[in-house]
Scaffold this motif. Structure first.
Motif, PDB file in Angstrom:
ATOM      1  N   SER A  74       0.809  -1.215   0.000  1.00  0.00           N
ATOM      2  CA  SER A  74       0.000   0.000   0.000  1.00  0.00           C
ATOM      3  C   SER A  74       0.848   1.274   0.000  1.00  0.00           C
ATOM      4  O   SER A  74       0.313   2.369  -0.009  1.00  0.00           O
ATOM      5  CB  SER A  74      -0.937  -0.020   1.213  1.00  0.00           C
ATOM      6  N   ILE A  75       2.178   1.127  -0.022  1.00  0.00           N
ATOM      7  CA  ILE A  75       3.038   2.312  -0.108  1.00  0.00           C
ATOM      8  C   ILE A  75       3.034   2.831  -1.544  1.00  0.00           C
ATOM      9  O   ILE A  75       3.329   2.083  -2.464  1.00  0.00           O
ATOM     10  CB  ILE A  75       4.485   1.964   0.300  1.00  0.00           C
ATOM     11  N   PRO A  76       2.677   4.105  -1.749  1.00  0.00           N
ATOM     12  CA  PRO A  76       2.638   4.611  -3.123  1.00  0.00           C
ATOM     13  C   PRO A  76       4.047   4.722  -3.716  1.00  0.00           C
ATOM     14  O   PRO A  76       5.036   4.874  -2.992  1.00  0.00           O
ATOM     15  CB  PRO A  76       1.985   5.991  -2.982  1.00  0.00           C
ATOM     16  N   SER A  77       4.118   4.622  -5.042  1.00  0.00           N
ATOM     17  CA  SER A  77       5.425   4.588  -5.713  1.00  0.00           C
ATOM     18  C   SER A  77       6.276   5.812  -5.389  1.00  0.00           C
ATOM     19  O   SER A  77       7.483   5.717  -5.190  1.00  0.00           O
ATOM     20  CB  SER A  77       5.227   4.466  -7.219  1.00  0.00           C
ATOM     21  N   LEU A  78       5.626   6.974  -5.303  1.00  0.00           N
ATOM     22  CA  LEU A  78       6.397   8.206  -5.077  1.00  0.00           C
ATOM     23  C   LEU A  78       7.063   8.228  -3.708  1.00  0.00           C
ATOM     24  O   LEU A  78       8.100   8.853  -3.517  1.00  0.00           O
ATOM     25  CB  LEU A  78       5.489   9.425  -5.228  1.00  0.00           C
ATOM     26  N   ALA A  79       6.479   7.493  -2.743  1.00  0.00           N
ATOM     27  CA  ALA A  79       7.050   7.476  -1.396  1.00  0.00           C
ATOM     28  C   ALA A  79       8.400   6.769  -1.372  1.00  0.00           C
ATOM     29  O   ALA A  79       9.234   7.030  -0.504  1.00  0.00           O
ATOM     30  CB  ALA A  79       6.079   6.786  -0.431  1.00  0.00           C
ATOM     31  N   TRP A  80       8.625   5.879  -2.339  1.00  0.00           N
ATOM     32  CA  TRP A  80       9.898   5.161  -2.378  1.00  0.00           C
ATOM     33  C   TRP A  80      11.031   6.028  -2.916  1.00  0.00           C
ATOM     34  O   TRP A  80      12.204   5.775  -2.626  1.00  0.00           O
ATOM     35  CB  TRP A  80       9.797   3.928  -3.282  1.00  0.00           C
ATOM     36  N   VAL A  81      10.640   7.020  -3.750  1.00  0.00           N
ATOM     37  CA  VAL A  81      11.657   7.766  -4.518  1.00  0.00           C
ATOM     38  C   VAL A  81      12.759   8.358  -3.645  1.00  0.00           C
ATOM     39  O   VAL A  81      13.944   8.086  -3.879  1.00  0.00           O
ATOM     40  CB  VAL A  81      10.974   8.818  -5.412  1.00  0.00           C
ATOM     41  N   PRO A  82      12.399   9.142  -2.592  1.00  0.00           N
ATOM     42  CA  PRO A  82      13.494   9.725  -1.804  1.00  0.00           C
ATOM     43  C   PRO A  82      14.342   8.673  -1.087  1.00  0.00           C
ATOM     44  O   PRO A  82      15.575   8.811  -1.019  1.00  0.00           O
ATOM     45  CB  PRO A  82      12.769  10.620  -0.791  1.00  0.00           C
ATOM     46  N   LEU A  83      13.705   7.610  -0.577  1.00  0.00           N
ATOM     47  CA  LEU A  83      14.452   6.579   0.144  1.00  0.00           C
ATOM     48  C   LEU A  83      15.439   5.863  -0.771  1.00  0.00           C
ATOM     49  O   LEU A  83      16.606   5.653  -0.422  1.00  0.00           O
ATOM     50  CB  LEU A  83      13.488   5.558   0.757  1.00  0.00           C
ATOM     51  N   LEU A  84      14.964   5.486  -1.959  1.00  0.00           N
ATOM     52  CA  LEU A  84      15.842   4.772  -2.886  1.00  0.00           C
ATOM     53  C   LEU A  84      17.002   5.666  -3.315  1.00  0.00           C
ATOM     54  O   LEU A  84      18.147   5.227  -3.459  1.00  0.00           O
ATOM     55  CB  LEU A  84      15.053   4.287  -4.106  1.00  0.00           C
ATOM     56  N   GLY A  85      16.686   6.953  -3.506  1.00  0.00           N
ATOM     57  CA  GLY A  85      17.741   7.895  -3.880  1.00  0.00           C
ATOM     58  C   GLY A  85      18.790   8.011  -2.780  1.00  0.00           C
ATOM     59  O   GLY A  85      19.989   8.053  -3.038  1.00  0.00           O
ATOM     60  N   LEU A  86      18.287   7.984  -1.539  1.00  0.00           N
ATOM     61  CA  LEU A  86      19.185   8.141  -0.397  1.00  0.00           C
ATOM     62  C   LEU A  86      20.091   6.922  -0.230  1.00  0.00           C
ATOM     63  O   LEU A  86      21.297   7.029  -0.011  1.00  0.00           O
ATOM     64  CB  LEU A  86      18.322   8.335   0.859  1.00  0.00           C
ATOM     65  N   TYR A  87      19.493   5.724  -0.336  1.00  0.00           N
ATOM     66  CA  TYR A  87      20.256   4.509  -0.021  1.00  0.00           C
ATOM     67  C   TYR A  87      20.977   3.915  -1.221  1.00  0.00           C
ATOM     68  O   TYR A  87      22.063   3.349  -1.085  1.00  0.00           O
ATOM     69  CB  TYR A  87      19.341   3.453   0.613  1.00  0.00           C
ATOM     70  N   LEU A  88      20.366   3.981  -2.401  1.00  0.00           N
ATOM     71  CA  LEU A  88      21.020   3.380  -3.572  1.00  0.00           C
ATOM     72  C   LEU A  88      21.738   4.417  -4.416  1.00  0.00           C
ATOM     73  O   LEU A  88      22.510   4.084  -5.291  1.00  0.00           O
ATOM     74  CB  LEU A  88      19.990   2.644  -4.432  1.00  0.00           C
ATOM     75  N   GLY A  89      21.442   5.689  -4.162  1.00  0.00           N
ATOM     76  CA  GLY A  89      22.072   6.732  -4.941  1.00  0.00           C
ATOM     77  C   GLY A  89      21.251   7.055  -6.176  1.00  0.00           C
ATOM     78  O   GLY A  89      20.305   6.355  -6.519  1.00  0.00           O
ATOM     79  N   ILE A  90      21.628   8.159  -6.814  1.00  0.00           N
ATOM     80  CA  ILE A  90      20.893   8.592  -7.998  1.00  0.00           C
ATOM     81  C   ILE A  90      21.544   7.936  -9.201  1.00  0.00           C
ATOM     82  O   ILE A  90      22.469   8.483  -9.789  1.00  0.00           O
ATOM     83  CB  ILE A  90      20.889  10.118  -8.072  1.00  0.00           C
ATOM     84  N   ASN A  91      21.118   6.762  -9.532  1.00  0.00           N
ATOM     85  CA  ASN A  91      21.742   6.016 -10.630  1.00  0.00           C
ATOM     86  C   ASN A  91      20.743   5.026 -11.214  1.00  0.00           C
ATOM     87  O   ASN A  91      19.558   5.053 -10.879  1.00  0.00           O
ATOM     88  CB  ASN A  91      22.982   5.271 -10.110  1.00  0.00           C
ATOM     89  N   GLU A  92      21.231   4.143 -12.059  1.00  0.00           N
ATOM     90  CA  GLU A  92      20.333   3.167 -12.677  1.00  0.00           C
ATOM     91  C   GLU A  92      19.719   2.231 -11.636  1.00  0.00           C
ATOM     92  O   GLU A  92      18.556   1.867 -11.728  1.00  0.00           O
ATOM     93  CB  GLU A  92      21.097   2.335 -13.717  1.00  0.00           C
ATOM     94  N   ASP A  93      20.533   1.823 -10.644  1.00  0.00           N
ATOM     95  CA  ASP A  93      20.052   0.853  -9.660  1.00  0.00           C
ATOM     96  C   ASP A  93      18.770   1.300  -8.996  1.00  0.00           C
ATOM     97  O   ASP A  93      17.817   0.537  -8.862  1.00  0.00           O
ATOM     98  CB  ASP A  93      21.123   0.626  -8.576  1.00  0.00           C
ATOM     99  N   SER A  94      18.754   2.546  -8.534  1.00  0.00           N
ATOM    100  CA  SER A  94      17.581   2.994  -7.793  1.00  0.00           C
ATOM    101  C   SER A  94      16.349   3.038  -8.704  1.00  0.00           C
ATOM    102  O   SER A  94      15.247   2.711  -8.282  1.00  0.00           O
ATOM    103  CB  SER A  94      17.841   4.363  -7.170  1.00  0.00           C
ATOM    104  N   LYS A  95      16.556   3.422  -9.967  1.00  0.00           N
ATOM    105  CA  LYS A  95      15.405   3.484 -10.890  1.00  0.00           C
ATOM    106  C   LYS A  95      14.880   2.090 -11.185  1.00  0.00           C
ATOM    107  O   LYS A  95      13.668   1.828 -11.143  1.00  0.00           O
ATOM    108  CB  LYS A  95      15.824   4.175 -12.188  1.00  0.00           C
ATOM    109  N   VAL A  96      15.802   1.175 -11.484  1.00  0.00           N
ATOM    110  CA  VAL A  96      15.394  -0.194 -11.805  1.00  0.00           C
ATOM    111  C   VAL A  96      14.744  -0.862 -10.585  1.00  0.00           C
ATOM    112  O   VAL A  96      13.752  -1.582 -10.711  1.00  0.00           O
ATOM    113  CB  VAL A  96      16.609  -1.008 -12.314  1.00  0.00           C
ATOM    114  N   THR A  97      15.290  -0.572  -9.395  1.00  0.00           N
ATOM    115  CA  THR A  97      14.709  -1.145  -8.181  1.00  0.00           C
ATOM    116  C   THR A  97      13.267  -0.686  -7.999  1.00  0.00           C
ATOM    117  O   THR A  97      12.383  -1.491  -7.677  1.00  0.00           O
ATOM    118  CB  THR A  97      15.531  -0.727  -6.941  1.00  0.00           C
ATOM    119  N   LEU A  98      13.023   0.586  -8.252  1.00  0.00           N
ATOM    120  CA  LEU A  98      11.662   1.092  -8.095  1.00  0.00           C
ATOM    121  C   LEU A  98      10.712   0.377  -9.055  1.00  0.00           C
ATOM    122  O   LEU A  98       9.608  -0.028  -8.677  1.00  0.00           O
ATOM    123  CB  LEU A  98      11.631   2.605  -8.328  1.00  0.00           C
TER     124      LEU A  98
END
Lengths: 271, 265
Positions: B116-140
């Protein structure tokens, strides 16, 4: 206990013995109690009784799909523990896998580790026996109810069972198909003489097919959840195939219907 | 229950391919005509509604600069990798949850929370932990693809026809052999529809993923055009996303027809 899996040889029929078998659910609700029954190898026995009296439950104890809460079931003298590969089941519904062809469904019944070529020959032989050779490539949804039930029978026979357990095998079929299937079962029994224990609620069917008819039911004066017992065992006279119009069976029919709690309006009954 | 007429399925006749394509294209073409009609009437200023021609020319312009292909390709690549990872993990977890009671009681409540977590809520967390790169985008995108597969397939495995299971057991099948005989084949139609939903969801999560400081991709093109007031490019991107969705869905549709023919009832 070794199981022969050769396609050419048919396993010998095996005896079944039930000794004080009972089954209760949730600790208290008894479905069956004190069932004692000896079935000789090669015999055909019908389990007859009103709906919900535990006929199918009794059959499940013999197949090992369920375990009794009291007593023991033996096949050929050896106790049944868990799914028993010496017995094979055909259910009221064909229960064929819809994504497999008729032939591939029959293959499911082969005993494990059956040689490929032997297994294929066995399946071929059975498809011929149940007259499905022409339909072997069809999917279950493409065949009639009677054909599907024949496939289910062939699947049960594939492992050369010593005991064949049939749970109302023709119950869902139309009246005419049912009569044809009964004759087919007798033909099969002549070729593959397994011990057959079958459940039915059809008195005519029981008298036409069985050597003995076992009437199950709750004893009069007992509550329904006290468990069904064997009310009577009737030996059916005459050799198979029997004349469906045989008058000598009329009084047996009346007796059985009476046992099922159905009024027969039959004059012989009063004698 | 069971048809006594052989080949019952064939009684529902499929329309010819030409007719199906014509019907499918009817609504988009009607919308295009309406759009052009509004432009011709000249009642909406062009900074609010670009003409179809302007949108087409924006595409040609991007193509001439060699950017259009890059945006489309990088986005497609992200979607495909994320979709593949997400659906494979989805299948594995669904098998665990659908087949074992431990899995069901241990994992399924947790995952219905995560779902039930909306996709946009993941964006800052993934950016923080995986960095701003392909990994975080593909993970999302993988998260987006995971849930449809997980939900549909675990449900299908849990609800395998008990009569067929019992028949399989009666013939000596158990454990992995029973899984291969009954459960997996009967879940295949659900696997296919799960994959189809997951692919659609992947495209939705792509746009959110490309908010993660992307410099390429259709999600980037969307936000970039919006920031620069290039409404023609905005329209172009939306159309491209729709078009790519149709194309990839059609590819899965071909797979679906093949699998259902083999494994369907």
């Amino acid at each position: 206990m070794s199981i022969t899996t050769s396609a050419a040889t048919t396993s010998p029929a095996l005896s079944v013995s039930l000794d004080g078998v009972g089954r209760s659910f949730d600790g208290s609700r008894k479905v069956l109690r004190d069932i004692d029954l000896e079935i000789a190898a090669g015999e055909i026995v019908a389990l007859l009784g009103p709906s919900g009296c535990g006929k199918s439950t009794l059959l499940r104890q013999v197949s090992g799909l369920d375990a009794p809460t009291a007593g023991t079931v033996r096949i050929d003298g050896a106790e049944v523990t868990g799914i028993d590969q010496r017995a094979a089941v055909a259910f009221q519904e064909p229960r064929l896998l819809p994504w497999r062809s008729i032939r591939r469904n029959v293959e499911v019944g082969l005993a494990r580790h059956t040689d490929r070529a032997e297994g294929a020959a066995r399946v071929e032989q059975l498809l011929e026996l149940v007259q499905l050779s022409h339909a072997s490539q069809l999917r279950p949804r493409q065949v009639s109810g009677g054909m599907a039930q024949r496939a289910s029978l062939a699947r049960a026979l594939a492992r050369n069972p010593g005991v064949l357990l049939l749970d109302e095998p023709f119950g869902a079929l139309d009246a005419l198909t049912r009569l044809t299937m009964q004759d087919l079962l007798l033909d099969i029994h002549a070729v593959e003489p397994a011990t057959i224990l079958f459940v039915t609620h059809d008195v005519e069917e029981a008298l036409y097919l069985a050597d003995r008819v076992v009437l199950l039911g709750v004893e009069s004066g007992y509550k329904a959840d006290s468990g069904a017992v064997i009310r009577s065992v009737i030996t059916v006279p005459g050799k198979r195939p029997r004349d469906r119009g045989n008058a000598a069976l009329a009084h047996l029919r009346a007796e059985l219907l009476d046992g099922l709690g159905v009024s027969t309006h039959h004059p012989a009954h009063t004698l | 229950m069971r048809s006594s007429v052989p080949g019952r399925r064939s009684t529902i006749r499929e329309l010819p391919l030409g007719a199906r394509i014509a019907l499918g294209a009817a609504l988009p073409l009607a919308l295009l005509a309406l759009w052009q009609f509004i432009i011709v009437l000249d009642v909406v200023p062009s900074y609010r509604l670009p003409s179809p021609t302007a949108v087409f020319l924006a595409g040609v312009d991007l193509q001439n600069r060699g950017l259009l292909g890059i945006h489309v390709l990088i986005s497609t690549q992200r979607v495909l990798i994320g979709f593949a990872v997400g659906s494979i993990v989805g299948l594995v977890v669904a098998s665990f949850v659908g087949l074992s009671r431990l899995g069901r009681y241990l994992v399924s409540p947790f995952l219905s929370g995560v779902r039930s977590i909306p996709s946009l809520a993941w964006v800052p967390l993934l950016g923080l932990y995986l960095g701003i790169n392909e990994d975080s985008k593909v993970t999302l995108i993988a998260i987006g693809a995971f849930f449809p597969v997980y939900t549909v397939v675990s449900h299908a495995l849990r609800n395998t026809d008990p009569q067929l299971l019992e028949a399989g057991r009666a013939f000596g099948y158990s454990g992995v052999r029973l899984l291969g005989l009954v459960q997996l084949p009967s879940a295949i139609p659900s696997v296919v529809s799960g994959l189809r939903l997951a692919l659609a969801q992947s495209w939705l999560f792509l746009v959110a993923g490309e908010l993660l400081g992307a410099s390429m991709g259709l999600g980037f093109l969307l936000t970039d055009s919006n920031n620069n007031g290039r409404i023609d490019r905005l329209f172009l991107t939306i159309l491209l996303l729709g078009l790519l969705g149709i194309i990839t869905d059609a590819i899965v549709g071909v797979l679906e027809r093949f699998l259902l023919k083999r494994w369907g009832a």
